[in-house]
Design a protein around this motif. Structure first.
Motif, PDB file in Angstrom:
ATOM      1  N   VAL A 180       0.584  -1.259   0.066  1.00  0.00           N
ATOM      2  CA  VAL A 180      -0.051  -0.133  -0.081  1.00  0.00           C
ATOM      3  C   VAL A 180       0.729   1.228   0.053  1.00  0.00           C
ATOM      4  CG1 VAL A 180      -2.145  -1.125   0.777  1.00  0.00           C
ATOM      5  CG2 VAL A 180      -0.192  -0.054   2.528  1.00  0.00           C
ATOM      6  N   PRO A 181       0.296   2.294  -0.603  1.00  0.00           N
ATOM      7  CA  PRO A 181       1.369   3.547  -0.750  1.00  0.00           C
ATOM      8  C   PRO A 181       1.011   4.266   0.632  1.00  0.00           C
ATOM      9  CG  PRO A 181      -0.751   3.668  -2.174  1.00  0.00           C
ATOM     10  CD  PRO A 181      -0.691   2.366  -1.674  1.00  0.00           C
ATOM     11  N   VAL A 182       1.984   5.077   1.158  1.00  0.00           N
ATOM     12  CA  VAL A 182       1.685   5.684   2.472  1.00  0.00           C
ATOM     13  C   VAL A 182       1.068   7.154   2.010  1.00  0.00           C
ATOM     14  CG1 VAL A 182       2.870   7.070   4.357  1.00  0.00           C
ATOM     15  CG2 VAL A 182       3.809   4.848   3.457  1.00  0.00           C
ATOM     16  N   MET A 189       4.557   1.695   1.454  1.00  0.00           N
ATOM     17  CA  MET A 189       5.761   2.129   0.691  1.00  0.00           C
ATOM     18  C   MET A 189       5.464   3.771   0.389  1.00  0.00           C
ATOM     19  SD  MET A 189       5.953  -0.872  -2.151  1.00  0.00           S
ATOM     20  CE  MET A 189       7.743  -0.298  -2.817  1.00  0.00           C
ATOM     21  N   GLU A 190       6.667   4.473   0.137  1.00  0.00           N
ATOM     22  CA  GLU A 190       6.287   6.005  -0.013  1.00  0.00           C
ATOM     23  C   GLU A 190       5.668   5.981  -1.633  1.00  0.00           C
ATOM     24  OE1 GLU A 190       6.644   8.443   1.706  1.00  0.00           O
ATOM     25  OE2 GLU A 190       8.248   7.551   3.272  1.00  0.00           O
ATOM     26  N   PHE A 213       6.046   3.212  -4.525  1.00  0.00           N
ATOM     27  CA  PHE A 213       4.749   2.199  -4.811  1.00  0.00           C
ATOM     28  C   PHE A 213       4.467   2.192  -6.247  1.00  0.00           C
ATOM     29  CE2 PHE A 213       0.264   1.459  -5.568  1.00  0.00           C
ATOM     30  CZ  PHE A 213       0.180   0.171  -4.920  1.00  0.00           C
ATOM     31  N   ASP A 214       4.512   3.723  -6.883  1.00  0.00           N
ATOM     32  CA  ASP A 214       4.260   3.654  -8.333  1.00  0.00           C
ATOM     33  C   ASP A 214       5.045   2.910  -9.096  1.00  0.00           C
ATOM     34  OD1 ASP A 214       1.749   5.162  -7.520  1.00  0.00           O
ATOM     35  OD2 ASP A 214       2.946   7.135  -7.791  1.00  0.00           O
ATOM     36  N   ARG A 215       6.342   3.058  -8.763  1.00  0.00           N
ATOM     37  CA  ARG A 215       7.316   2.377  -9.609  1.00  0.00           C
ATOM     38  C   ARG A 215       7.366   0.831  -9.278  1.00  0.00           C
ATOM     39  NH1 ARG A 215      10.627   6.524  -7.552  1.00  0.00           N
ATOM     40  NH2 ARG A 215      11.505   5.098  -5.525  1.00  0.00           N
ATOM     41  N   TRP A 216       6.961   0.314  -8.255  1.00  0.00           N
ATOM     42  CA  TRP A 216       6.652  -1.080  -8.063  1.00  0.00           C
ATOM     43  C   TRP A 216       5.643  -1.700  -8.656  1.00  0.00           C
ATOM     44  CZ3 TRP A 216       2.592  -3.691  -6.005  1.00  0.00           C
ATOM     45  CH2 TRP A 216       2.712  -4.824  -5.573  1.00  0.00           C
ATOM     46  N   LEU A 217       4.383  -0.951  -8.697  1.00  0.00           N
ATOM     47  CA  LEU A 217       2.977  -1.313  -9.431  1.00  0.00           C
ATOM     48  C   LEU A 217       3.420  -1.546 -11.038  1.00  0.00           C
ATOM     49  CD1 LEU A 217       0.270  -2.375  -8.828  1.00  0.00           C
ATOM     50  CD2 LEU A 217      -0.400  -0.111  -9.024  1.00  0.00           C
ATOM     51  N   ALA A 218       4.321  -0.353 -11.558  1.00  0.00           N
ATOM     52  CA  ALA A 218       4.586  -0.542 -12.977  1.00  0.00           C
ATOM     53  C   ALA A 218       5.298  -1.639 -13.175  1.00  0.00           C
ATOM     54  CB  ALA A 218       5.248   0.706 -13.089  1.00  0.00           C
ATOM     55  N   ALA A 219       6.225  -2.020 -12.225  1.00  0.00           N
ATOM     56  CA  ALA A 219       7.190  -3.198 -12.632  1.00  0.00           C
ATOM     57  C   ALA A 219       6.411  -4.446 -12.326  1.00  0.00           C
ATOM     58  CB  ALA A 219       8.458  -3.083 -11.742  1.00  0.00           C
TER      59      ALA A 219
END
Length: 308
Positions: A132-134, A202-203, A207-213
């Motif tokens: 989850v994004p903080v 995650m910050e 989080f956005d980078r992780w979700l894209a990956a």
């Protein structure tokens, strides 16, 4: 005894160490209720002490009626009303909008099916880990795939049942980054106690980078994976393996734990679980591959660990 019990709490799975808005409200409400209970207990102790030490003839009928009125009626009413007014705002769920992230979590015997549904983007499937994004509101859509489970992340929010055929919504908002733990709190079979999951706050940018990956397909397939028919139950996006019975393994190697939070992610553990999953999780629906040579299991484990 209370001090020793509290000393057993940790910061990874404890309602006393919140990292979410709802869990913080629950902890604060618990502290308020505890203070109220202590005040009542102390007051009653003093009243009993006074009643025992005071001669009976010193208390008239009129004084006794006043004591009953104030101690038994007025004071408890004020106290309970104060607790009610204090607790009602904490019971209000967080508001959501269409721009918020939705995460579908489905309880299975004995693992977690997780699917991220970001606004205006494709669905991303994972398993046994919730990220989850903080600072952002997240709507968790909770379902039961086979029997009733119960979803609980102690430091993030309260628990909620996962019922087959019904979707319950739990709205959360993380307040600080870190790696935590969630569990199933409804008896769901032989391995109920072995059904946990990692929770990663995650910050937002990370989080956005992780979700894209996470949305990207795997780097390549594996002959052993196809030879042993693993694709009949498991999916690895980009390889043609599209089984939906078991967990999605597209980015399996990026997870830190195996078998729904039970074992560390090591080659030996993965190979052992492939050949004999029932030894780790009694009652698991994954069939045993005891006919698989240990060398093949190790090779397959190394391939799966490379899926990051």
């Amino acid at each position: 005894m209370a001090t020793l019990s509290l000393a057993g709490c940790n910061r990874h799975q404890s309602a006393l160490a919140p990292f979410g808005v709802e869990a913080s409200s629950t902890r604060d409400l618990t502290i308020i209720l505890l203070i109220g209970a202590v005040v009542i207990a102390v007051a009653m102790s003093l009243l009993i002490r006074h009643a025992i030490r005071t001669p009976g003839e010193r208390l008239t009928h009129r004084q006794g009626m006043k004591l009953v009125l104030w101690a038994g009626g007025v004071v408890p009413t004020i106290l309970l009303f104060t607790l009610l007014v204090t607790s009602l705002p904490a019971m209000r769920p967080l508001p959501t909008s269409r721009a918020d992230l939705t995460i579908n979590v489905e309880g299975e015997q004995f693992w977690w099916r997780v699917a991220y549904r970001p606004p205006n983007a494709a669905r991303v499937v994972s398993a046994n880990e919730v990220r989850v994004p903080v600072g952002r509101t997240v709507a968790l859509k909770l379902m039961g795939g086979d029997v009733i489970h119960s979803f609980w992340i102690p430091g993030l929010a309260g628990k909620m049942d996962m019922i087959p055929g019904r979707t319950n919504t739990l709205v959360v908002r993380a307040t600080k980054p870190g790696r935590f733990r969630g569990v199933c709190t409804e008896f769901c079979g032989l391995s109920h106690a072995l059904m946990a999951f990692d929770v990663v706050a995650m910050e937002p940018a990370a989080f956005d980078r992780w979700l894209a990956a996470e949305a990207k397909p795997a780097a390549g397939g594996n002959a052993l994976f196809a030879q042993y028919g693993c694709g009949g139950c498991h999916a690895i996006r980009g390889t043609g393996e599209a089984g939906a019975i078991g967990p999605d393994l597209t980015h399996f190697g990026a997870r830190q734990t195996l078998a729904a939070g039970v074992l560390p992610m090591t080659t030996a553990n993965v190979a052992s679980f492939i050949r004999h999953p029932e030894k780790t999780k009694p009652g698991v629906r994954m069939p045993a591959f005891d006919h698989m040579p240990p060398a093949d299991a190790v090779a397959l484990a190394r391939y799966l660990q490379g899926l990051k």
